[in-house]
Motif scaffolding. Structure first.
Motif, short mmCIF file in Angstrom:
data_model
loop_
_atom_site.label_atom_id
_atom_site.label_comp_id
_atom_site.label_asym_id
_atom_site.label_seq_id
_atom_site.Cartn_x
_atom_site.Cartn_y
_atom_site.Cartn_z
N GLU A 72 0.83 -1.21 0.00
CA GLU A 72 0.00 0.00 0.00
C GLU A 72 0.87 1.26 0.00
O GLU A 72 0.52 2.26 -0.64
CB GLU A 72 -0.94 -0.02 1.20
N GLU A 75 2.19 1.73 -3.49
CA GLU A 75 1.12 2.25 -4.36
C GLU A 75 0.96 3.75 -4.19
O GLU A 75 0.70 4.48 -5.17
CB GLU A 75 -0.18 1.53 -4.07
N ARG A 76 1.10 4.22 -2.97
CA ARG A 76 1.00 5.65 -2.71
C ARG A 76 2.18 6.40 -3.34
O ARG A 76 2.03 7.52 -3.85
CB ARG A 76 0.91 5.92 -1.21
N GLU A 78 3.67 5.46 -6.05
CA GLU A 78 3.38 5.49 -7.49
C GLU A 78 2.42 6.63 -7.84
O GLU A 78 2.60 7.32 -8.85
CB GLU A 78 2.80 4.15 -7.92
N THR A 79 1.40 6.81 -6.99
CA THR A 79 0.45 7.90 -7.22
C THR A 79 1.13 9.25 -7.06
O THR A 79 0.92 10.18 -7.84
CB THR A 79 -0.73 7.78 -6.25
N MET A 80 1.95 9.35 -6.03
CA MET A 80 2.66 10.61 -5.78
C MET A 80 3.60 10.93 -6.94
O MET A 80 3.76 12.10 -7.31
CB MET A 80 3.45 10.51 -4.47
N ALA A 82 3.13 10.35 -10.08
CA ALA A 82 2.34 10.94 -11.17
C ALA A 82 1.99 12.39 -10.86
O ALA A 82 2.10 13.28 -11.73
CB ALA A 82 1.08 10.12 -11.39
N LEU A 83 1.58 12.66 -9.62
CA LEU A 83 1.20 14.02 -9.24
C LEU A 83 2.39 14.97 -9.27
O LEU A 83 2.30 16.10 -9.77
CB LEU A 83 0.57 14.02 -7.84
N GLN A 145 -3.47 18.37 -3.73
CA GLN A 145 -3.50 16.91 -3.78
C GLN A 145 -2.09 16.33 -3.60
O GLN A 145 -1.89 15.36 -2.85
CB GLN A 145 -4.09 16.43 -5.12
N LEU A 149 -0.68 14.02 -0.19
CA LEU A 149 0.00 12.74 -0.29
C LEU A 149 1.44 12.86 0.21
O LEU A 149 1.97 11.93 0.85
CB LEU A 149 -0.03 12.26 -1.74
N ARG A 194 8.97 12.13 -11.71
CA ARG A 194 8.36 10.79 -11.61
C ARG A 194 9.40 9.77 -11.18
O ARG A 194 9.18 8.97 -10.27
CB ARG A 194 7.73 10.39 -12.94
#
Length: 217
Positions: A72, A75-76, A78-80, A82-83, A145, A149, A194
């Motif tokens: 988990e 995964e966070r 990975e999201t960060m 992108a942002l 956002q 994160l 990234r």
């Protein structure tokens, strides 16, 4: 550094490296005895940990380590990635002259922290560096956002800097990011950020694995 912040940093490390496991209760009195302090800074440290999601505060029950798997966390990251990449791309297009100075200053602070050889000092300079990029993207919603994160991943981002050679590698990555943003190259700035964030997740897992505490499932 204030006492509560120092205690928070130590408890963060204890949680991430497996000294405290998911679901464990963090008893204020026991922790106060262990660290030789009153319960007040312990309570403040636990509240800070709760704000990042590492600890859950339950009424009349106390503080418990959140059940968050390494998968988990990755995964966070990975999201960060992108942002932050989006922030970097927009910053390369929209950064003002004043923000150019701010970004360069934040990068210089990271260089000085690297020379000092302290991962935690570098971490706090690194915080300012990333916040400067959020400001320079001129997209308030995206910045909010990414910032949320960023806050949730604070404990893990700080600890990954303790992996071998990570601080110097991070500084090199910063240099490439600054160069891309100041050159007005959105694609290179986005890719640089990234990659920078994804590497943090990888180094975190390396650091945790060195304790034998967890693996990516």
């Amino acid at each position: 550094m204030r006492r509560a912040e120092a205690l928070r940093d130590q408890l963060e490390q204890d949680i991430v490296t497996g000294h405290f496991r998911p679901g464990d209760r963090l008893d204020e009195q026991s922790l106060a005895t262990r660290f030789g302090v009153s319960r007040t800074p312990i309570r403040e440290a636990l509240m800070q940990l709760a704000s990042t999601g590492m600890v859950e505060l339950l009424p009349r029950r106390g503080a418990f380590v959140t059940n968050l798997s390494i998968r988990e966390v990755i995964e966070r990251f990975e999201t960060m990635a992108a942002l932050e990449g989006m922030c970097g791309a927009l910053a390369a297009r929209r950064i003002t002259d004043a923000q150019r100075v701010e970004l360069a200053t934040a990068h210089r602070d990271c260089q000085e922290a690297t020379r000092a050889g302290c991962a935690d000092t570098y971490y706090y300079a690194n915080e300012r560096f990333h916040r400067a990029i959020y400001e320079a993207c001129h997209n308030r919603y995206l910045a909010e956002q990414a910032g949320q994160l960023h806050t949730l991943l604070k404990p893990f981002r700080r600890l990954q800097l303790r992996a071998r050679h990570r601080v110097s590698q991070s500084l090199d990555e910063h240099g490439a990011i600054v160069e891309a943003i100041l050159a007005g190259d959105p694609a290179r700035a986005e890719q640089g950020l990234r990659d920078h964030i994804l590497i943090q997740g990888e180094r975190l897992n390396d650091f945790i694995s060195s304790f034998g505490a967890a693996e990516v499932a």
